[in-house]
Design a protein around this motif. Structure first.
Motif, PDB file in Angstrom:
ATOM      1  N   MET A 113       0.766  -1.163   0.063  1.00  0.00           N
ATOM      2  CA  MET A 113       0.056   0.063  -0.058  1.00  0.00           C
ATOM      3  C   MET A 113       0.876   1.302   0.252  1.00  0.00           C
ATOM      4  O   MET A 113       0.500   2.308  -0.682  1.00  0.00           O
ATOM      5  CB  MET A 113      -1.077   0.006   1.289  1.00  0.00           C
ATOM      6  CG  MET A 113      -2.140  -0.950   0.955  1.00  0.00           C
ATOM      7  SD  MET A 113      -3.344  -0.615  -0.510  1.00  0.00           S
ATOM      8  CE  MET A 113      -3.984   1.069   0.122  1.00  0.00           C
ATOM      9  N   VAL A 114       1.964   1.257   0.469  1.00  0.00           N
ATOM     10  CA  VAL A 114       2.779   2.165   0.784  1.00  0.00           C
ATOM     11  C   VAL A 114       3.598   2.368  -0.644  1.00  0.00           C
ATOM     12  O   VAL A 114       3.728   3.584  -1.078  1.00  0.00           O
ATOM     13  CB  VAL A 114       3.899   1.995   1.922  1.00  0.00           C
ATOM     14  CG1 VAL A 114       4.834   3.531   1.980  1.00  0.00           C
ATOM     15  CG2 VAL A 114       3.247   2.425   3.274  1.00  0.00           C
ATOM     16  N   ALA A 121       3.997   5.949   5.323  1.00  0.00           N
ATOM     17  CA  ALA A 121       4.613   5.600   6.496  1.00  0.00           C
ATOM     18  C   ALA A 121       4.379   6.376   7.556  1.00  0.00           C
ATOM     19  O   ALA A 121       4.835   7.530   7.773  1.00  0.00           O
ATOM     20  CB  ALA A 121       6.254   5.483   5.991  1.00  0.00           C
ATOM     21  N   GLU A 122       3.632   5.631   8.729  1.00  0.00           N
ATOM     22  CA  GLU A 122       3.428   6.561   9.916  1.00  0.00           C
ATOM     23  C   GLU A 122       3.657   5.575  11.105  1.00  0.00           C
ATOM     24  O   GLU A 122       3.715   4.480  11.209  1.00  0.00           O
ATOM     25  CB  GLU A 122       2.181   6.959  10.084  1.00  0.00           C
ATOM     26  CG  GLU A 122       1.662   7.863   8.657  1.00  0.00           C
ATOM     27  CD  GLU A 122       2.166   9.395   9.278  1.00  0.00           C
ATOM     28  OE1 GLU A 122       2.748   9.591  10.361  1.00  0.00           O
ATOM     29  OE2 GLU A 122       2.156  10.219   8.461  1.00  0.00           O
ATOM     30  N   GLN A 128       9.551   3.607   5.499  1.00  0.00           N
ATOM     31  CA  GLN A 128      10.023   5.125   5.209  1.00  0.00           C
ATOM     32  C   GLN A 128      10.754   4.640   3.560  1.00  0.00           C
ATOM     33  O   GLN A 128      10.526   5.618   3.037  1.00  0.00           O
ATOM     34  CB  GLN A 128      10.827   5.602   6.139  1.00  0.00           C
ATOM     35  CG  GLN A 128      10.130   6.355   7.322  1.00  0.00           C
ATOM     36  CD  GLN A 128      11.000   7.041   8.247  1.00  0.00           C
ATOM     37  OE1 GLN A 128      12.226   6.761   8.325  1.00  0.00           O
ATOM     38  NE2 GLN A 128      10.499   7.829   9.056  1.00  0.00           N
ATOM     39  N   VAL A 129      11.432   3.824   3.472  1.00  0.00           N
ATOM     40  CA  VAL A 129      12.023   3.646   2.285  1.00  0.00           C
ATOM     41  C   VAL A 129      11.178   3.278   1.195  1.00  0.00           C
ATOM     42  O   VAL A 129      11.208   3.950   0.199  1.00  0.00           O
ATOM     43  CB  VAL A 129      13.124   2.418   2.206  1.00  0.00           C
ATOM     44  CG1 VAL A 129      13.743   2.197   0.866  1.00  0.00           C
ATOM     45  CG2 VAL A 129      14.335   2.756   3.307  1.00  0.00           C
ATOM     46  N   ASP A 130      10.156   2.619   1.526  1.00  0.00           N
ATOM     47  CA  ASP A 130       8.916   2.478   0.456  1.00  0.00           C
ATOM     48  C   ASP A 130       8.224   3.450   0.184  1.00  0.00           C
ATOM     49  O   ASP A 130       7.972   3.932  -0.969  1.00  0.00           O
ATOM     50  CB  ASP A 130       7.981   1.491   1.202  1.00  0.00           C
ATOM     51  CG  ASP A 130       8.456   0.165   1.168  1.00  0.00           C
ATOM     52  OD1 ASP A 130       9.193  -0.432   0.166  1.00  0.00           O
ATOM     53  OD2 ASP A 130       8.298  -0.447   2.356  1.00  0.00           O
ATOM     54  N   GLU A 131       7.910   4.643   1.200  1.00  0.00           N
ATOM     55  CA  GLU A 131       7.471   5.793   1.078  1.00  0.00           C
ATOM     56  C   GLU A 131       8.120   6.830   0.075  1.00  0.00           C
ATOM     57  O   GLU A 131       7.647   7.434  -0.837  1.00  0.00           O
ATOM     58  CB  GLU A 131       7.056   6.663   2.086  1.00  0.00           C
ATOM     59  CG  GLU A 131       6.387   7.951   1.981  1.00  0.00           C
ATOM     60  CD  GLU A 131       5.996   8.380   3.350  1.00  0.00           C
ATOM     61  OE1 GLU A 131       6.386   9.601   3.683  1.00  0.00           O
ATOM     62  OE2 GLU A 131       5.252   7.937   4.168  1.00  0.00           O
ATOM     63  N   ALA A 134       8.096   5.623  -3.428  1.00  0.00           N
ATOM     64  CA  ALA A 134       6.904   5.832  -4.178  1.00  0.00           C
ATOM     65  C   ALA A 134       6.548   7.190  -4.471  1.00  0.00           C
ATOM     66  O   ALA A 134       6.321   7.881  -5.600  1.00  0.00           O
ATOM     67  CB  ALA A 134       5.671   5.544  -3.306  1.00  0.00           C
ATOM     68  N   GLN A 135       7.203   8.231  -3.579  1.00  0.00           N
ATOM     69  CA  GLN A 135       7.210   9.650  -3.734  1.00  0.00           C
ATOM     70  C   GLN A 135       7.956  10.111  -4.982  1.00  0.00           C
ATOM     71  O   GLN A 135       7.658  10.885  -5.840  1.00  0.00           O
ATOM     72  CB  GLN A 135       7.739  10.269  -2.517  1.00  0.00           C
ATOM     73  CG  GLN A 135       7.695  11.749  -2.727  1.00  0.00           C
ATOM     74  CD  GLN A 135       8.234  12.574  -1.301  1.00  0.00           C
ATOM     75  OE1 GLN A 135       8.743  12.060  -0.317  1.00  0.00           O
ATOM     76  NE2 GLN A 135       8.085  13.966  -1.209  1.00  0.00           N
ATOM     77  N   ARG A 136       9.449   9.399  -4.956  1.00  0.00           N
ATOM     78  CA  ARG A 136      10.349   9.677  -6.191  1.00  0.00           C
ATOM     79  C   ARG A 136       9.549   9.200  -7.548  1.00  0.00           C
ATOM     80  O   ARG A 136       9.682   9.937  -8.570  1.00  0.00           O
ATOM     81  CB  ARG A 136      11.631   8.979  -6.029  1.00  0.00           C
ATOM     82  CG  ARG A 136      12.552   9.828  -5.367  1.00  0.00           C
ATOM     83  CD  ARG A 136      13.951   9.464  -5.404  1.00  0.00           C
ATOM     84  NE  ARG A 136      13.952   8.050  -4.959  1.00  0.00           N
ATOM     85  CZ  ARG A 136      14.206   7.590  -3.696  1.00  0.00           C
ATOM     86  NH1 ARG A 136      14.292   8.362  -2.780  1.00  0.00           N
ATOM     87  NH2 ARG A 136      14.350   6.471  -3.558  1.00  0.00           N
TER      88      ARG A 136
END
Length: 156
Positions: A113-114, A121-122, A128-131, A134-136
């Motif tokens: 999902m992330v 990631a919360e 956090q790495v997955d987030e 996904a952001q990049r």
């Protein structure tokens, strides 16, 4: 004879009602929202992620509003489909829901999902790495702009 008894007992565990014990659930999942499912009546919250709320809107790359909370729920539904889900977790949230990591086959649902950009990631550093990836890649809600679900809830 012992082997037959062991095989019979193992077969019975596959049809046991869930939860199997206090920290595991296996079965068909009903999707509640982007980070909550229900298995045989047990409401389970996906650990260390926060998906967009059902009433939450985000903006696409052109600045148009869309229902990112609904998109998160549909993404979770797409990951799970009609497959059985395995969930494990010992902690509970402030609403007493079990906090769980879940899998469909070899796919960890929380991480996926992330990775797809429909949850953030919360509460821990687990995803956090997955987030960041996904952001990049600008996938999911990262393709546009949004308010973090935690902040969105605070404003309401």
């Amino acid at each position: 004879m012992r082997w037959l008894l062991l095989l019979w007992l193992l077969d019975l565990t596959s049809i046991s009602p869930t939860p199997i014990n206090d920290d595991s659930w296996i079965g068909r999942a009903e999707i509640v929202d982007g980070d909550t499912i229900r298995i045989n009546g047990s409401r389970l919250r996906l650990l260390d992620i926060d998906a967009f709320e059902m009433a939450q809107n985000c903006q696409d790359a052109e600045g148009r509003d869309y229902a990112c909370g609904l998109e998160a729920m549909l993404a979770l539904d797409g990951l799970i489909g009609k497959q059985d889900v395995r969930c494990y977790g010992r902690e509970r949230d402030r609403y007493r829901r079990p906090l769980v990591k879940c899998w469909v086959g070899q796919t960890e649902i929380n991480a996926r999902m992330v990775q797809q950009g429909w949850a953030l990631a919360e509460y821990a550093t687990t995803y956090q790495v997955d987030e960041a990836v996904a952001q990049r890649a600008k996938v999911g809600a990262w393709a546009g702009t949004f308010e973090r679900p935690r902040q969105w809830r605070r404003r309401r």
